[in-house]
Scaffold this motif. Structure first.
Motif, PDB file in Angstrom:
ATOM      1  N   SER A   1       1.234   3.198   2.267  1.00 35.66           N
ATOM      2  CA  SER A   1       1.852   3.319   3.586  1.00 35.66           C
ATOM      3  C   SER A   1       3.170   2.553   3.667  1.00 35.66           C
ATOM      4  CB  SER A   1       0.897   2.785   4.662  1.00 35.66           C
ATOM      5  OG  SER A   1       0.627   1.404   4.431  1.00 35.66           O
TER       6      SER A   1
ATOM      7  N   CYS B   1      -4.412   2.295   6.565  1.00 36.64           N
ATOM      8  CA  CYS B   1      -3.570   1.098   6.601  1.00 36.64           C
ATOM      9  C   CYS B   1      -3.880   0.344   7.896  1.00 36.64           C
ATOM     10  CB  CYS B   1      -2.093   1.501   6.562  1.00 36.64           C
ATOM     11  SG  CYS B   1      -0.953   0.117   6.793  1.00 36.64           S
TER      12      CYS B   1
ATOM     13  N   LEU C   1      -4.657   6.259   3.646  1.00 36.42           N
ATOM     14  CA  LEU C   1      -3.979   5.855   2.407  1.00 36.42           C
ATOM     15  C   LEU C   1      -4.123   6.922   1.339  1.00 36.42           C
ATOM     16  CD1 LEU C   1      -5.234   2.151   2.332  1.00 36.42           C
ATOM     17  CD2 LEU C   1      -2.951   2.945   2.980  1.00 36.42           C
TER      18      LEU C   1
ATOM     19  N   LEU D   1       0.834  -1.199   0.000  1.00 42.99           N
ATOM     20  CA  LEU D   1       0.000   0.000   0.000  1.00 42.99           C
ATOM     21  C   LEU D   1       0.871   1.252   0.000  1.00 42.99           C
ATOM     22  CD1 LEU D   1      -2.752  -0.939   2.610  1.00 42.99           C
ATOM     23  CD2 LEU D   1      -2.821  -1.195   0.140  1.00 42.99           C
TER      24      LEU D   1
END
Length: 444
Positions: free
Chosen positions: A51, A71, A78, A49
Motif C-alpha cells: 500500500s 493496510c 494488500l 507494505l
C-alpha cells in the motif's frame, strides 16, 4: 490578525523541532515520518507494505499474523503480505539519532534481514542431502546455522518451524544414531540442541525420535557427564512421553533400557536446573502410571532411594516441583515396598500434612491420596501411622478441607481418613496445628 498568524507559525515550528515538558525543560520531538503509525514509537526496523505505507516490522507482522489482510492506515487490501525493508527511512532515522545523541538518543542498530521460507527450505534440503551422504560435519554446520537463525528472532523461529524443521532434524538424528556412534557424537549433539529449541514436535517427528536407535542415543546422552547433553536428552524424552501416540511403546523401551531409570533419578539427586528436574519427574510419573508392570517399576525406584529423596525435596519445593514430586510418590505408594519405606521415614507425615491446602488443589489431591493409601494399609495394631498423622494435625486439616470443598474422589478419601483417625484421637493430645493455617486461602 498578523499577530495571530505569527503565533500559529511559531507553534508549528516549535512542534517540528522541540516541545516543553511540564517542568519547562526542552524536550525532543520525534519527526512524524519516523514514527510507526501503529505504535507511534520511533521505528527500529521500518518496512513498507504494498500500500506504500511504512510501519515498524514487529508491529505490522503482529497485525498480519492476527489474520488481517489490509493496510491498517488506508484499509486497502494488500497485494502482498511480505513487507519490504525501507532502507532510506531507516538510514534517515539512524542519522537523526546520531544528530540528537546529546539528548540521550541512541542510534538504532541496523536490523538483520529476517530469514525467508525459501532460504529455510534450501537449508533443510541441504541437511537432508548431508544426512543421506552421512556427511556429519556438513550436517552439523547446517544445523548450527539453523539454530543461530532461530535464536536471532521469534519471527525467524516461527518461519523455520512452519517449514518442517522438526521432521527434518528428527529424521537426521535417527539416521546418524544408526551409524557409528563414536564418529557422530558431535553432529547428534548439535541436532539434539537444535531440536529442543523447536518443540513441540508433531507425530511424524516423534516417530523418528522414538526409534530404537534414537532412544538408545538419548539414554547415552542422559547418562553422560556433559550437563547440556543430559538436559537436552531429558527434555526430548519428556516431549516423547507427553504424547499419547505410541506412549506405551516409548515407556516400555525406557523401562527396559539399562541405565535409563538410574540416569533419570540422577537428575533429581544432582539437579542441573529446575526444568530438567521437572522433566525427569514427569517421565518417571508416566513410567509408573502407564507401564504395564507398575509394581516392578515402583519397586525398582524404591530400591534406588527415590522415596527419601523426594520427601527431602518436598520440604521447600516450589509449586510445580511439589506437584510433580507428590504425583510420583502417589504412584510409588501403590506398592507395599514403597509404603513401608514411607512409614519408616520421619519426614513423611509432617511433609504430607503440611502440603494439604498449602500449595495447590493438585498438591492437596495427591497428598490426601498418599495419606489414604498409607493409613488404609496400616498393619501395626497400635496404629502407628494413624497416630503420627494425628500428632501433626492431620485431623484438623482434613476437617477444614471437607468444609472448604474438593473433588468427589478426594472428598470420599477425606471422609475415610477421618473415620480411620477418629478412634485414636482419645489416645493423645494433638499438637496445636495453628501453624498449618497461616496464610490459608480458599481453593475457589
Amino acid at each position: 490578525m498578523i499577530s495571530s498568524w505569527r503565533k500559529r507559525r511559531a507553534g508549528k515550528r516549535a512542534g517540528k523541532e522541540q516541545a516543553r515538558n511540564e517542568n519547562g525543560e526542552m524536550e525532543l520531538t520525534i519527526p512524524r515520518d519516523f514514527r510507526c503509525p501503529i505504535s507511534l514509537d520511533l521505528m527500529k526496523d521500518p518496512v513498507t507494505l504494498s500500500s506504500g505505507i511504512t510501519y515498524d516490522r514487529p508491529n505490522i507482522e503482529k497485525w498480519i499474523e492476527a489474520g488481517n489482510f489490509t493496510c491498517p492506515l488506508t484499509n486497502r487490501v494488500l497485494r502482498s503480505l511480505e513487507p519490504i525493508p525501507n532502507h532510506i527511512i531507516r538510514k534517515k532515522i539512524q542519522d537523526w539519532c546520531v544528530e540528537n545523541r546529546s539528548h540521550g538518543i541512541e542510534r538504532i542498530p541496523t536490523p538483520r534481514v529476517p530469514v525467508s521460507s525459501m532460504e529455510v527450505s534450501e537449508i533443510l534440503s541441504k541437511i537432508d542431502i548431508a544426512c543421506k551422504k552421512q556427511d556429519g560435519a556438513g550436517c552439523r554446520d547446517l544445523v548450527a546455522k539453523v539454530k543461530s537463525l532461530a535464536k536471532e528472532s521469534e519471527r525467524n523461529k516461527r518461519c523455520i518451524v512452519n517449514n518442517g524443521i522438526g521432521n527434518v532434524l528428527s529424521e537426521a538424528f535417527a539416521a546418524f544414531s544408526m551409524a557409528a556412534f563414536d564418529e557422530n557424537v558431535s553432529v547428534l549433539e548439535e541436532i539434539l540442541s537444535a531440536l529442543v529449541i523447536m518443540f513441540p514436535l508433531d507425530g511424524e517427528a516423534k516417530g523418528f525420535l522414538g526409534s530404537a536407535s534414537a532412544m538408545h542415543c538419548l539414554i547415552w546422552f542422559l547418562s553422560s557427564g556433559d550437563l547440556s547433553r543430559r538436559r537436552n536428552a531429558v527434555l526430548a524424552l519428556k516431549e516423547l512421553v507427553s504424547s499419547m501416540e505410541d506412549q506405551r511403546k516409548i515407556l516400555n523401551q525406557l523401562s527396559e533400557m539399562e541405565g535409563a531409570t538410574e540416569a533419570l533419578l540422577k537428575l533429581i539427586k544432582n539437579p542441573i536446573c529446575s526444568t530438567s528436574t521437572k522433566a525427569s519427574l514427569t517421565i518417571i510419573y508416566h513410567m509408573i502410571i502407564s507401564y504395564g508392570n507398575e509394581k516392578q517399576v515402583g519397586n525398582k525406584l524404591v530400591n534406588l532411594g527415590i522415596v527419601p529423596l523426594l520427601l527431602e525435596m518436598l520440604v521447600d519445593a516450589e509449586r510445580g516441583m511439589c506437584e510433580k514430586a507428590l504425583g510420583v510418590l502417589d504412584g510409588i505408594f501403590n506398592t507395599e515396598q514403597g509404603r513401608e519405606m514411607a512409614c519408616n521415614n520421619a519426614l513423611t507425615m509432617p511433609v504430607l500434612v503440611k502440603k494439604i491446602l498449602r500449595v495447590s488443589n493438585m498438591a492437596t489431591k495427591f497428598s490426601v491420596s498418599i495419606l489414604w493409601k498409607l493409613c488404609k494399609n496400616e498393619k501395626k495394631e497400635d496404629g502407628g501411622v494413624l497416630i503420627e498423622a494425628l500428632q501433626v494435625g492431620a485431623f484438623q486439616k482434613l476437617l477444614l478441607l471437607l468444609q472448604l470443598g474438593c473433588v468427589e474422589k478426594t472428598k470420599d478419601r477425606v471422609s475415610d481418613l477421618l473415620k480411620m483417625l477418629n478412634p485414636y484421637r482419645s489416645k493423645l493430645e494433638c499438637v496445636d496445628p495453628i501453624d498449618h493455617f497461616k496464610g490459608l486461602k480458599r481453593p475457589f
